[in-house]
Structure formats: C-alpha cells, structure tokens
Scaffold this motif. Structure first.
Motif, PDB file in Angstrom:
ATOM      1  N   GLY A  46      51.897  42.239  61.346  1.00  0.00           N
ATOM      2  CA  GLY A  46      51.010  41.245  61.935  1.00  0.00           C
ATOM      3  C   GLY A  46      49.732  41.010  61.165  1.00  0.00           C
ATOM      4  O   GLY A  46      48.842  40.318  61.640  1.00  0.00           O
ATOM      5  N   LYS A  47      49.626  41.535  59.963  1.00  0.00           N
ATOM      6  CA  LYS A  47      48.425  41.328  59.160  1.00  0.00           C
ATOM      7  C   LYS A  47      48.738  41.626  57.696  1.00  0.00           C
ATOM      8  O   LYS A  47      49.696  42.334  57.372  1.00  0.00           O
ATOM      9  N   VAL A  48      47.889  41.038  56.791  1.00  0.00           N
ATOM     10  CA  VAL A  48      48.022  41.240  55.347  1.00  0.00           C
ATOM     11  C   VAL A  48      46.628  41.425  54.768  1.00  0.00           C
ATOM     12  O   VAL A  48      45.701  40.677  55.116  1.00  0.00           O
ATOM     13  N   LEU A  49      46.455  42.401  53.879  1.00  0.00           N
ATOM     14  CA  LEU A  49      45.193  42.624  53.173  1.00  0.00           C
ATOM     15  C   LEU A  49      45.300  41.993  51.795  1.00  0.00           C
ATOM     16  O   LEU A  49      46.136  42.383  50.976  1.00  0.00           O
ATOM     17  N   PHE A  50      44.452  40.979  51.530  1.00  0.00           N
ATOM     18  CA  PHE A  50      44.441  40.288  50.243  1.00  0.00           C
ATOM     19  C   PHE A  50      43.267  40.770  49.393  1.00  0.00           C
ATOM     20  O   PHE A  50      42.170  41.030  49.919  1.00  0.00           O
ATOM     21  N   THR A  51      43.499  40.860  48.089  1.00  0.00           N
ATOM     22  CA  THR A  51      42.458  41.243  47.130  1.00  0.00           C
ATOM     23  C   THR A  51      42.412  40.203  46.032  1.00  0.00           C
ATOM     24  O   THR A  51      43.442  39.842  45.454  1.00  0.00           O
ATOM     25  N   ALA A  52      41.181  39.695  45.732  1.00  0.00           N
ATOM     26  CA  ALA A  52      40.951  38.789  44.604  1.00  0.00           C
ATOM     27  C   ALA A  52      40.016  39.493  43.627  1.00  0.00           C
ATOM     28  O   ALA A  52      38.908  39.913  44.006  1.00  0.00           O
ATOM     29  N   SER A  53      40.431  39.651  42.364  1.00  0.00           N
ATOM     30  CA  SER A  53      39.649  40.377  41.355  1.00  0.00           C
ATOM     31  C   SER A  53      39.458  39.504  40.130  1.00  0.00           C
ATOM     32  O   SER A  53      40.421  38.881  39.645  1.00  0.00           O
ATOM     33  N   THR A  54      38.204  39.456  39.610  1.00  0.00           N
ATOM     34  CA  THR A  54      37.926  38.713  38.379  1.00  0.00           C
ATOM     35  C   THR A  54      37.792  39.702  37.226  1.00  0.00           C
ATOM     36  O   THR A  54      37.367  40.843  37.414  1.00  0.00           O
ATOM     37  N   PRO A  55      38.133  39.288  36.017  1.00  0.00           N
ATOM     38  CA  PRO A  55      38.088  40.209  34.880  1.00  0.00           C
ATOM     39  C   PRO A  55      36.644  40.505  34.437  1.00  0.00           C
ATOM     40  O   PRO A  55      35.712  39.772  34.766  1.00  0.00           O
ATOM     41  N   ASP A  56      36.499  41.593  33.689  1.00  0.00           N
ATOM     42  CA  ASP A  56      35.198  41.966  33.109  1.00  0.00           C
ATOM     43  C   ASP A  56      34.788  40.888  32.109  1.00  0.00           C
ATOM     44  O   ASP A  56      35.525  40.608  31.159  1.00  0.00           O
ATOM     45  N   PRO A  57      33.605  40.255  32.281  1.00  0.00           N
ATOM     46  CA  PRO A  57      33.240  39.141  31.400  1.00  0.00           C
ATOM     47  C   PRO A  57      32.872  39.555  29.978  1.00  0.00           C
ATOM     48  O   PRO A  57      32.880  38.711  29.076  1.00  0.00           O
ATOM     49  N   ASP A  58      32.508  40.818  29.748  1.00  0.00           N
ATOM     50  CA  ASP A  58      32.101  41.196  28.390  1.00  0.00           C
ATOM     51  C   ASP A  58      32.854  42.419  27.870  1.00  0.00           C
ATOM     52  O   ASP A  58      32.356  43.140  27.004  1.00  0.00           O
ATOM     53  N   GLY A  59      34.003  42.675  28.371  1.00  0.00           N
ATOM     54  CA  GLY A  59      34.826  43.753  27.849  1.00  0.00           C
ATOM     55  C   GLY A  59      34.187  45.107  28.019  1.00  0.00           C
ATOM     56  O   GLY A  59      33.970  45.581  29.134  1.00  0.00           O
ATOM     57  N   SER A  60      33.795  45.725  26.907  1.00  0.00           N
ATOM     58  CA  SER A  60      33.217  47.078  26.932  1.00  0.00           C
ATOM     59  C   SER A  60      31.712  47.065  27.139  1.00  0.00           C
ATOM     60  O   SER A  60      31.070  48.118  27.077  1.00  0.00           O
ATOM     61  N   GLY A  61      31.131  45.895  27.380  1.00  0.00           N
ATOM     62  CA  GLY A  61      29.686  45.793  27.571  1.00  0.00           C
ATOM     63  C   GLY A  61      29.236  46.312  28.923  1.00  0.00           C
ATOM     64  O   GLY A  61      30.018  46.876  29.697  1.00  0.00           O
ATOM     65  N   PRO A  62      27.975  46.060  29.257  1.00  0.00           N
ATOM     66  CA  PRO A  62      27.419  46.623  30.494  1.00  0.00           C
ATOM     67  C   PRO A  62      27.835  45.877  31.766  1.00  0.00           C
ATOM     68  O   PRO A  62      27.574  46.353  32.866  1.00  0.00           O
ATOM     69  N   CYS A  63      28.429  44.691  31.629  1.00  0.00           N
ATOM     70  CA  CYS A  63      28.777  43.898  32.816  1.00  0.00           C
ATOM     71  C   CYS A  63      30.127  44.335  33.377  1.00  0.00           C
ATOM     72  O   CYS A  63      30.892  45.057  32.727  1.00  0.00           O
ATOM     73  N   SER A  64      30.419  43.871  34.553  1.00  0.00           N
ATOM     74  CA  SER A  64      31.695  44.183  35.203  1.00  0.00           C
ATOM     75  C   SER A  64      32.182  42.967  35.975  1.00  0.00           C
ATOM     76  O   SER A  64      31.406  42.053  36.301  1.00  0.00           O
ATOM     77  N   GLY A  65      33.487  42.996  36.248  1.00  0.00           N
ATOM     78  CA  GLY A  65      34.071  41.917  37.050  1.00  0.00           C
ATOM     79  C   GLY A  65      33.727  42.084  38.521  1.00  0.00           C
ATOM     80  O   GLY A  65      32.978  42.983  38.921  1.00  0.00           O
ATOM     81  N   ALA A  66      34.286  41.208  39.341  1.00  0.00           N
ATOM     82  CA  ALA A  66      34.025  41.250  40.776  1.00  0.00           C
ATOM     83  C   ALA A  66      35.342  41.374  41.519  1.00  0.00           C
ATOM     84  O   ALA A  66      36.406  40.959  41.025  1.00  0.00           O
ATOM     85  N   SER A  67      35.288  41.944  42.705  1.00  0.00           N
ATOM     86  CA  SER A  67      36.477  42.105  43.528  1.00  0.00           C
ATOM     87  C   SER A  67      36.095  41.989  44.987  1.00  0.00           C
ATOM     88  O   SER A  67      35.003  42.427  45.391  1.00  0.00           O
ATOM     89  N   VAL A  68      36.984  41.399  45.791  1.00  0.00           N
ATOM     90  CA  VAL A  68      36.733  41.254  47.220  1.00  0.00           C
ATOM     91  C   VAL A  68      38.057  41.365  47.962  1.00  0.00           C
ATOM     92  O   VAL A  68      39.109  41.031  47.420  1.00  0.00           O
ATOM     93  N   GLN A  69      38.008  41.870  49.196  1.00  0.00           N
ATOM     94  CA  GLN A  69      39.190  42.005  50.033  1.00  0.00           C
ATOM     95  C   GLN A  69      38.964  41.303  51.364  1.00  0.00           C
ATOM     96  O   GLN A  69      37.834  41.255  51.862  1.00  0.00           O
ATOM     97  N   GLN A  70      40.051  40.770  51.895  1.00  0.00           N
ATOM     98  CA  GLN A  70      39.984  40.137  53.206  1.00  0.00           C
ATOM     99  C   GLN A  70      41.313  40.302  53.910  1.00  0.00           C
ATOM    100  O   GLN A  70      42.378  40.113  53.322  1.00  0.00           O
ATOM    101  N   THR A  71      41.264  40.668  55.190  1.00  0.00           N
ATOM    102  CA  THR A  71      42.470  40.843  55.999  1.00  0.00           C
ATOM    103  C   THR A  71      42.752  39.561  56.775  1.00  0.00           C
ATOM    104  O   THR A  71      41.868  39.042  57.467  1.00  0.00           O
ATOM    105  N   ILE A  72      43.967  39.068  56.655  1.00  0.00           N
ATOM    106  CA  ILE A  72      44.416  37.895  57.394  1.00  0.00           C
ATOM    107  C   ILE A  72      45.433  38.369  58.426  1.00  0.00           C
ATOM    108  O   ILE A  72      46.438  39.004  58.072  1.00  0.00           O
ATOM    109  N   ALA A  73      45.159  38.107  59.695  1.00  0.00           N
ATOM    110  CA  ALA A  73      46.029  38.568  60.774  1.00  0.00           C
ATOM    111  C   ALA A  73      46.736  37.394  61.429  1.00  0.00           C
ATOM    112  O   ALA A  73      46.300  36.236  61.330  1.00  0.00           O
ATOM    113  N   ALA A  74      47.849  37.698  62.086  1.00  0.00           N
ATOM    114  CA  ALA A  74      48.554  36.686  62.871  1.00  0.00           C
ATOM    115  C   ALA A  74      47.628  36.165  63.958  1.00  0.00           C
ATOM    116  O   ALA A  74      46.705  36.868  64.387  1.00  0.00           O
TER     117      ALA A  74
END
Length: 716
Positions: free
Chosen positions: A417-445
């Motif tokens: 009756g529910k699904v957990l979705f994850t959307a993740s973006t890649p690291d914009p500068d590879g080995s640099g100091p920045c990082s990608g982003a990630s978010v989760q959201q549960t969709i229920a019946a």
C-alpha cells in the motif's frame, strides 16, 4: 452453468422442441384410458435427404403405423414436407387412439449446412467522392458475394453517394445469412467555423480554440489536429482551420486572432553584472533596481528571450552568460524581456560555484492512479543539481527517467500500500568539495492501505421463447434472469447493469416492441431504460453485501418477421464501486452462475446468452399458446407448465406420457399448476415424485372439443 432449453432441444433427440399446434379431428366421444390399450410399435422414419442448404425442403415418411402418425413438429400424417432453418432432429409416434401411443421412433437428423455470415470492415465510414474505399469480408471460408453482385473477399471503389453494403458467404453450394450492414457516407468537407474562448490574453495564458461543422479531421494552420484544443501563444497569433475527409480538404476557415498583451510598465534593470570575489557566481536579482518596486514580486528569469524558454535553475548563483528577466503586472501580463549579461572574473582562492550554489532536489507528485497502478513524479532541481536518478523500494518498473518519472506499481507495492521513492543528483564536481543532492518521499495508496481486490460477477439466463399476438402482429417474448454477485471481501455500492438490446436484436433486423425490467429489493431500476441507442443502463444503483447476490428480470417483446437469423446472442455488463472508490466490472456468462468453473475469477467466464427460435412465425391458426417446455428448478422463471390465452369458461384435461408411452401425470381440470412431479405410474415412488429431464408426449382436451397432441421438454 444452466443450459438453455433451445440448446437441449437441438443437442439430443430427447430434447426435441419444434412444437406447433395441431387440432385433432374427430375426438372420440368416450374417454379411453391410456393403460387399457395395446401400444402400437414405433413407426420407421425415412427421408429424402439428411444434408441440405438453408431454404431447401425434405420429405419425411413414416411407415409401420396402422393408426395416426404424429410428428415432433406437430404435424400428422404418414408423410410430411419440412424446411428447417437450422440443423434439426425429427421423431414421431404412432397413435392408435387417444391415450394409446407408441414409443418414440428413431430420430431422423437433417443437417442444415448454413455457412457463417461474413464480417465486414471498411477503410472509412465517411469519405469524399475522389477517394477509394476498401471493404474487407472475413469469417467466410468459401466465396464472398457482395450486394452489388461482385465476388471476392475485398471490395474497392470510389462512391458518388452514400452507400450501404452487405455480403453473403457461399460454401459447398450453400448460402449464408446476409452480413450486418456497413454504411459508407459520402460527404464534401464543409468549411469549419472557428471560435475562441478568449481572443485577448496575456503571455503564458491559455485560450481554447473550437472548430465545428466538420465530419472529418480538423487541421489547424500551426499543424495541430482536433476539433478542440488549448493554445498558449507567447505573441499575437492568427489561427485558421480546414476540414479534411480522406484526401479532400475544405476551404480555410475565417481567421481567429488571439491578441497577446504585455504589461504596460517597462522594466529598468542593470544589464551588466559581475561576480564579487571570492565567489565565481553572480546574483541575477542584483539587476533589479528600486524603480521596479511595483513588479518586485513578479519576476521570471529565463534562459532565452521567450517567456516559454527554460527557467534559470538558480537565479541567485549563475555562471557567465546572457539571461533574460521578465516582469509581470497584477493583471498577469508579462513585460518585454530585458537581457542581462553576466561576466565572471577569476578570483584568487575562489569559492567553487557549486559551494555557493549547492545542489538541491525535491519530489513533486504529479498524479497517482492506484487502481491502474501508475504513479507520475517530477524532480524539482535547484543550485548546481543535474538530472536525477530514480529508485524505489518496491519491485515496480520506471518507464521514463529524467526530470519526470513514470512508475508502474508491482504486486508487492499494491499489497504494502505504499512506495518509497528516491531522487538523487550526481556530484557536480567529482572529487571536489561539492556533493550531489538526494531526497526521499513515500507515496501511499489513497486509503493509506493496499486496497483489497473486489470482484463482481454476472450470470444471465434466458427463458424459453413465448409466442404472442398483439394488434394482429406475431411477437416473441423473451425473459432474461440476470444474477449479480459480490465475490469479493468488501461491500459493493453503485451496482449497475448495462444491456445493449440494439446489438442483440436490432442489428439482425428484429424490431423491439417493448421492454420491462423488475429487480430484487435493494436494486434501483432505470425507469428510462430502453436498451437502445445510448440508453443501455437497466440497473442504475444498488448495494451488494459480501457473498450476496441479487436478481434482475428483463422481458423483451420482439417482432422477428424481418429478422435475418433464428439465433440471438447478447451479453450484459455489471459494475460496482468498492470501498476504495475503484470500479470493478464483469461481463455476463450464460446461466445464473457468474463463476461456473469456481476458480474465483468470473472474468474468464463470458459465454454469451443465446436464444434460438424454431421458426420465424407461428402457425396463423394459433389461438391457444402451449409452451414447448418448462424448467421446474425453483428459479422463479418458467417453473410451471402454463397454457395461455384460454377462454375463461373452458376446462382443460391434461395427460402426460413418457417416451415409453407410460402415463405419468393426469389432471381432469388442469389449473396451470403442474411442476414436473408425477401423479401416475411408477415414478410416484421417486423422491418428491420429480420426473427426470427429457422429452414427454402430452394430450390436452378442451371442454369446447378441441384436442392438442404434442411433445414437450422438461429441463430442470
């Protein structure tokens, strides 16, 4: 599943039912008991043919009878001529005197080799005179004959006017019934009339264009198709339309001008921006000056000069390039764009752009259809975020990826009756100091729980046809019993049943004279139901508890004098709404059991309900109606042997004999109350005295001197 009487009549000689009235001449003045006679031997039947085409005649002859030969179609005499419309079995008895009869003769079967009628399809239902139309005929294993006397499985030609086509199938020198009619309408495309819901709008606002008066396809001047469409022009635009039928096109319609207004106030912006070290990005909002206070809440930053251009992902931290700023007034109209050029100067110990503009992502639910198992999601990106990757904790399938995702639910998802979705973006500068982003959201019946699978089932049984005479017209009366069942785990509401009588009867040439419907309590009959055209809903509402079933009786009176077939088939459809608001449905199967194979799935049982007549017209001398059979099974339909159209002052004497000539039922003052139990002979010792299914011979004597000698079928 219950078997219809007509099928029984045809399928076994014990179930023969082509019964016409015969008035016996010279009724004996003294009543002679059936068991006081010497039963004659059965006659021997021979015939002139066993295999014929529809419409041909066969002569049947019975020998070895010193009395009167009575045939199963009601005729009497040692020789008769028959013209069966479908495969039919004939038998006869020898009657020495009233009540003294032989056993049944061996059956003579006449096979009517009628090919299947062709099924016609047309390449176009509407065409213009310059276009060729092709019709194809399928379902014929022989030679197809068209109504214009041409031959072949296809017909191709150019029509000058509207035409109707039919075809027949010839196989083994036999001709089928005509096919259903297919009409091709010939029309010149008319110039469409075009209108708009609004002719003056702001940029990015929408208006609806409508074109009417076209029987073909509407084609618009901007390449779109369709009689109604929504447009969102970003500048003043003129629209025209033409109507196309095949290769023919109408003249262009009058133009509709959609004026796109812009805000009267002009933006005054700084058109050049630079970064401030140590940052390697610039803030586009710095281009807005205090002179634009009235528009300060209505800015749009775009990558191009059109308001429909892609938005700037992070206006507060942009790299070098040219960007466009739009203002919007309180009426919703956008100003003309102002270009802003951004120059980035390298800095010592610079802050990487992705640190001053970190990646962000959010998930937006666009649509959810749990019943169909489809979820649509959009990723909203910010900062230096790039296209995301999607994941779920279920076993479903992503059919699209990128900013928008379309996900098909798995059975595991439905059960949970529910699904957990994850959307993740890649690291914009590879080995640099920045990082990608990630978010989760549960969709229920919608119900916050997996919906249970609700099941509705529908069975449909036809009673034996009844001949009637109304206003000097011979009619057939058919009564259908529809049984709708709740086979699921929760109650069903808004239970409806639809039955298209046009498809069953009108399409074959039969005329529907009247329709009546009655139903069990708790079901709401549609008072306007006719079964014709768009009015095919006979049951408009009702509730069904778990494991319960309800019944509906549909009675149809037909004039079949112009019908092109002796067999009518149709199906009904039942729908109901479950506790989650999901509609479940089922197509009817033949009989009162919706799930005759008991596998828990009525949807795999959809045998059509079939009624077969044994002639298109009864004998003209028919005044008293005696049924060909009855079914005393307690279902409320045809449970008694009922003689109709009797004058009120007449008394009826009824005697019924089995196939061995033994008397099994007698009533000297019959009141239409016989329920298939014996009151004479050895069957009295059986449980409840119930007679077995089969064919019986009966004699009816009326107090006015009329005598009827016939066969009947008893089928529980």
């Amino acid at each position: 599943m219950a078997i219809q009487l007509p099928n029984k009549f045809i399928g076994n000689y014990l179930y023969i039912a082509i019964l016409l009235v015969m008035t016996s001449r010279g009724v004996a003045s003294a009543y002679i008991q059936a068991d006081s006679c010497q039963h004659p031997t059965p006659p021997v039947i021979t015939g002139s043919a066993k295999d014929i085409c529809r419409g041909e005649s066969v002569t049947l002859t019975a020998t070895g009878c010193s009395g009167t030969v009575i045939w199963s179609n009601g005729e009497a005499g040692s020789s008769i001529e028959v013209k069966p419309q479908q495969t039919t079995k004939y038998t006869a008895i020898c009657r020495a005197q009233p009540g003294c009869i032989s056993c049944f003769a061996e059956v003579w079967k006449i096979t009517v080799n009628t090919p299947n009628a062709p099924i016609l399809t047309s390449s176009a239902t509407i065409s213009c005179q310059t276009d060729a139309v092709t019709l194809a005929a399928t379902n014929c294993s022989g030679t197809v004959h068209w109504s214009d006397h041409s031959i072949g499985t296809t017909w191709t030609g150019k029509l000058q006017q509207t035409a109707t086509f039919q075809a027949t199938c010839e196989q083994n020198n036999c001709l089928s019934n005509p096919s259903a009619r297919v009409t091709v309408q010939i029309a010149a495309p008319a110039t469409p009339i075009v209108s708009a819901s609004q002719i003056e709008i702001c940029a990015r606002q929408s208006t609806q264009l409508t074109a009417s008066g076209c029987l073909g396809t509407i084609r618009w001047s901007d390449g779109s198709e369709g009689s109604a469409r929504i447009v969102t022009p970003d500048k003043t635009t003129t629209y025209r339309a033409v109507c196309q039928l095949g290769t023919c096109r109408s003249d262009s319609s009058e133009a509709v001008l959609i004026a796109v207004r812009r805000a009267e106030q002009k933006l005054e912006l700084a058109t050049t921006l630079r970064n401030g070290c140590p940052f390697q990005t610039a803030d586009l909002s710095q281009a807005i000056t205090a002179k634009n206070v009235s528009l300060s809440n209505y800015y749009q930053f775009r990558m191009g000069p059109s308001i429909s251009s892609a938005p700037v992902q992070s206006p507060g931290a942009v790299l070098a390039g040219t960007y466009y700023v739009f203002g919007r007034d309180s009426a919703g109209c956008y100003t003309a764009p102002v270009a802003v050029n951004v120059t980035i100067t390298p800095c010592a110990q610079a802050v990487p752009p992705c640190l001053s503009d970190p990646a962000t992502v959010a998930i937006r639910l666009d649509s959810l259809d749990w019943a169909k198992g489809v979820v649509r999601l959009t990723a909203q990106l910010g900062g230096s975020a790039n296209l995301p990757a999607w994941q779920s904790d279920g076993g479903g399938l992503f059919t699209t990826d990128g900013l928008t995702a379309r996900y098909l639910l798995s059975e595991t998802d439905r059960q949970r009756g529910k699904v957990l979705f994850t959307a993740s973006t890649p690291d914009p500068d590879g080995s640099g100091p920045c990082s990608g982003a990630s978010v989760q959201q549960t969709i229920a019946a919608p119900s916050r729980a997996a919906p249970s699978r609700e099941i509705i089932g529908l069975g449909k049984k036809a009673s034996e046809p009844i001949w009637l005479t109304e206003h000097n017209t011979n009619l057939i009366e058919l009564t259908y019993q529809l049984v709708v069942s709740n086979l699921g785990a929760n109650p069903l509401t808004t239970v409806q049943i639809a039955d298209d009588l046009d498809a069953a009867f009108s399409a074959t040439g039969a005329l529907i004279q009247s329709v009546t419907v009655r139903a069990d309590s708790g079901l709401v009959v549609n008072p306007n139901y006719s079964g014709r055209g768009a009015d095919t809903t006979l049951l408009s509402a009702g509730n069904l508890a778990v494991g319960k079933q309800s019944r509906v009786w549909l009675t149809v009176r037909l004039d079949v004098s112009q019908a092109n077939t002796l067999t009518f088939t149709n199906k009904a459809t039942a729908t109901g709404v479950d506790v989650n608001g999901v509609i479940c449905r089922d197509r009817s199967t033949n009989g009162v059991e919706a799930d005759p194979d008991q596998n828990g799935d009525p949807s795999d049982n959809d045998e059509p309900t079939q009624v077969t007549l044994h002639s298109l017209r009864p004998e003209e001398s028919e005044t008293v109606f005696i049924p060909e059979g009855f079914s005393p099974n307690g279902d409320g339909i045809n449970d008694r042997f009922v003689i109709q159209h009797l004058p009120v002052d007449l008394t009826v004497q009824l005697e019924v004999y089995n196939k061995w000539g033994n008397l099994v039922y007698r009533s000297v003052n019959y009141k239409n109350d016989w329920d298939g139990t014996a009151n004479q002979g050895i069957n009295l010792s059986a449980a409840k005295g119930e007679l077995p299914d089969g064919t019986y011979y009966y004699q009816i004597r009326l107090s006015d001197g009329r005598d009827y000698v016939r066969f009947m079928t008893l089928a529980r």
